[in-house]
Design a protein around this motif. Structure first.
Motif, PDB file in Angstrom:
ATOM      1  N   ARG A   1       0.909  -1.207   0.071  1.00  0.00           N
ATOM      2  CA  ARG A   1      -0.216   0.074   0.096  1.00  0.00           C
ATOM      3  C   ARG A   1       0.830   1.198   0.024  1.00  0.00           C
ATOM      4  O   ARG A   1       0.356   2.186  -0.637  1.00  0.00           O
TER       5      ARG A   1
ATOM      6  N   PHE B   1       1.698   4.762  -7.389  1.00  0.00           N
ATOM      7  CA  PHE B   1       0.540   4.990  -8.432  1.00  0.00           C
ATOM      8  C   PHE B   1      -0.863   4.382  -8.102  1.00  0.00           C
ATOM      9  O   PHE B   1      -1.555   4.752  -8.821  1.00  0.00           O
TER      10      PHE B   1
ATOM     11  N   ALA C   1      -5.605   0.228  -3.014  1.00  0.00           N
ATOM     12  CA  ALA C   1      -5.075  -0.800  -1.924  1.00  0.00           C
ATOM     13  C   ALA C   1      -5.157   0.158  -0.679  1.00  0.00           C
ATOM     14  O   ALA C   1      -5.062   1.548  -0.567  1.00  0.00           O
TER      15      ALA C   1
ATOM     16  N   GLY D   1      -5.327  -7.329  -3.867  1.00  0.00           N
ATOM     17  CA  GLY D   1      -4.251  -6.656  -3.178  1.00  0.00           C
ATOM     18  C   GLY D   1      -3.486  -7.890  -2.765  1.00  0.00           C
ATOM     19  O   GLY D   1      -3.877  -8.903  -2.718  1.00  0.00           O
TER      20      GLY D   1
HETATM   21 FE1  SF4 Z   1       0.674  -2.445  -5.551  1.00  0.00          FE
HETATM   22 FE2  SF4 Z   1      -1.208  -4.029  -6.714  1.00  0.00          FE
HETATM   23 FE3  SF4 Z   1      -1.054  -3.645  -3.884  1.00  0.00          FE
HETATM   24 FE4  SF4 Z   1      -1.782  -1.481  -5.439  1.00  0.00          FE
HETATM   25  S1  SF4 Z   1      -2.981  -3.563  -5.295  1.00  0.00           S
HETATM   26  S2  SF4 Z   1      -0.326  -1.606  -3.729  1.00  0.00           S
HETATM   27  S3  SF4 Z   1      -0.735  -2.008  -7.211  1.00  0.00           S
HETATM   28  S4  SF4 Z   1       0.645  -4.668  -5.276  1.00  0.00           S
END
Ligand code: SF4
Ligand code: V47
Length: 389
Positions: free
Chosen positions: A80, A85, A89, A125
């Motif tokens: 997170r 970008f 999350a 996530g």
């Molecule tokens: Fe990174 Fe995917 Fe987690 Fe978003 S959901 S923080 S893009 S690993």
């Protein structure tokens, strides 16, 4: 054997693009330097004409789409704070954090009871409490309730996360999930492979070579997959080419990629966008079309290039059908990842809307399954919306 490429030289004005067109017509492979030259050329329409010719030789004038449904079972993610970008999350105790129970997943999947949804696209996530048992149980239950629906689930990053928390090799995780019902894998989590870029935008994420490694293992096990590239943030054009080269190399090795899907970075509602002062300035149509067209030309061993209309708008995706694209991300019931970062596009398109876009571009629409087999090309005039909430 694909048809010979009929390069429309009369539509290419830049001599650099023409010379590359001659190489393409001769069946030669592009080098990274060619890809860079194409990105740098001002002759966007010439580039599009060349990419369209290559696409037509492979796929004729058929443009495919699939009736799929996105399910994002958890937004809790250990990365997170480091994927700057990402606006989707949450930390476990943060406002808005959620993890679906099995019943909630099945309730969301219930749209598929309409018989029109043919694929679940399941990503989320990196949640410490969503391990192998969580996903294996989910896939088994989905297959029991919706046996006709293909399961495209878990990015390479999620597979590596499950492997880490279960202390298992990637391969064993993939074998167990395949046995539970996993059919193919989506292409997310690739971002841009360059180590320098990863250090800036997703410091702790699985490295590019490891992303490739997970996909290689999946392909060896007969699990085909898609691949992506997140572009339009801090990466250089050279880094885009480096990324494409790594995808092309794995495809040479395994042939396991189904489609390439460039993902346009969306700067609203995320840390990176604020850091770059980019809020409200997504990628441009010019860059989006170039990214798709160069991908089509450089990835000569890919059959399918998909435009993700949720990020680049349905209208640009329609134009992209003349820039090498032969597939549109399908009807999507509910999509959270992009709408968490301020995408203003609709969350779902009806079948009629997709048909209108494809026919409006002078192409022939075809509904496909998850392996790109054509299911139908005839549609009733007032076809029911497929899988729309
Ligand atoms: Fe990174 Fe995917 Fe987690 Fe978003 S959901 S923080 S893009 S690993
Ligand atoms: O991995 C996250 C990207 C991906 C942002 O395989 C962002 O068929 C833009 O991979 N701006 C998930 N992009 C989506 C994905 C995908 C989508 C459609 C089809 C398929 C397929 C795969 O979305 C993530 C990440 O690269 N993403 N945040 C953002 N701010």
């Amino acid at each position: 054997m694909p048809a010979a490429v009929q390069v429309p030289f009369d539509r290419i004005h830049d001599p650099v693009v023409r010379r590359i067109g001659e190489r393409v017509a001769a069946g030669e492979r592009l080098e990274s330097a060619d890809g860079l030259a194409l990105f740098r050329s001002g002759d966007l329409t010439g580039l599009g004409a060349l990419a369209d010719a290559v696409n037509r030789a492979k796929n004729g004038d058929v443009v495919t789409f699939a009736s799929n449904q996105h399910i994002n079972p958890t937004n809790i993610c250990v990365l997170r704070k480091t994927c700057t970008f990402c606006g989707y999350a949450r930390l476990p105790k943060e406002a808005g954090a959620y993890r679906y129970t099995l019943d909630q997943v099945l309730a969301e999947a219930a749209h598929a009871a309409d018989g029109l949804t043919r694929e679940f696209h399941i990503v989320g996530g990196l949640d410490m409490k969503a391990g192998l048992a969580y996903y294996a149980e989910m896939f088994r239950a989905l297959k029991a309730n919706f046996p006709h629906v293909h399961i495209k689930a878990l990015t390479a990053v999620e597979i590596a996360h499950i492997a880490r928390i279960e202390k298992m090799p990637w391969r064993d995780v993939l074998v167990a999930l395949k046995e539970a019902g996993l059919d193919t894998m989506p292409g997310g989590g690739a971002e841009t492979f360059s180590a320098a870029v990863r250090e800036r935008i997703s410091d702790k994420k699985l490295a590019g070579a490891e992303y490739i490694g997970v996909h290689r293992t999946a392909h060896e096990l007969g699990i085909r997959s898609n691949c992506t590239m997140l572009y339009g943030h801090v990466e250089t054009l050279e880094e885009r080419l480096e990324h494409l080269q790594m995808l092309r190399d794995l495809q040479d090795e395994t042939g396991g990629f189904l489609a390439y899907i460039p993902l346009a970075y969306h700067p609203d509602d995320n840390e990176l966008g604020r850091e770059l002062g980019r809020t409200g300035t997504a990628t441009t149509g010019w860059d989006d079309l170039k990214q798709l067209a160069v991908g089509r030309l450089f990835l000569d061993n890919f059959q399918h290039v998909k435009s993700h209309w949720i990020m680049v708008t349905p209208f640009l995706s329609q134009v992209a059908l003349h820039y090498g694209v032969n597939d549109l991300e399908g009807t999507v019931v509910r999509e959270k990842i992009y709408h968490a970062v301020g995408a203003h596009t609709p969350q779902a398109m009806t079948l009629d809307e997709i048909l209108r876009l494809i026919r409006g571009a002078g192409k022939t629409p075809a509904e496909r399954d998850s392996f790109y087999r054509i299911l139908r090309t005839e549609f009733a005039p007032d076809a029911e919306p497929a899988g729309v909430a």
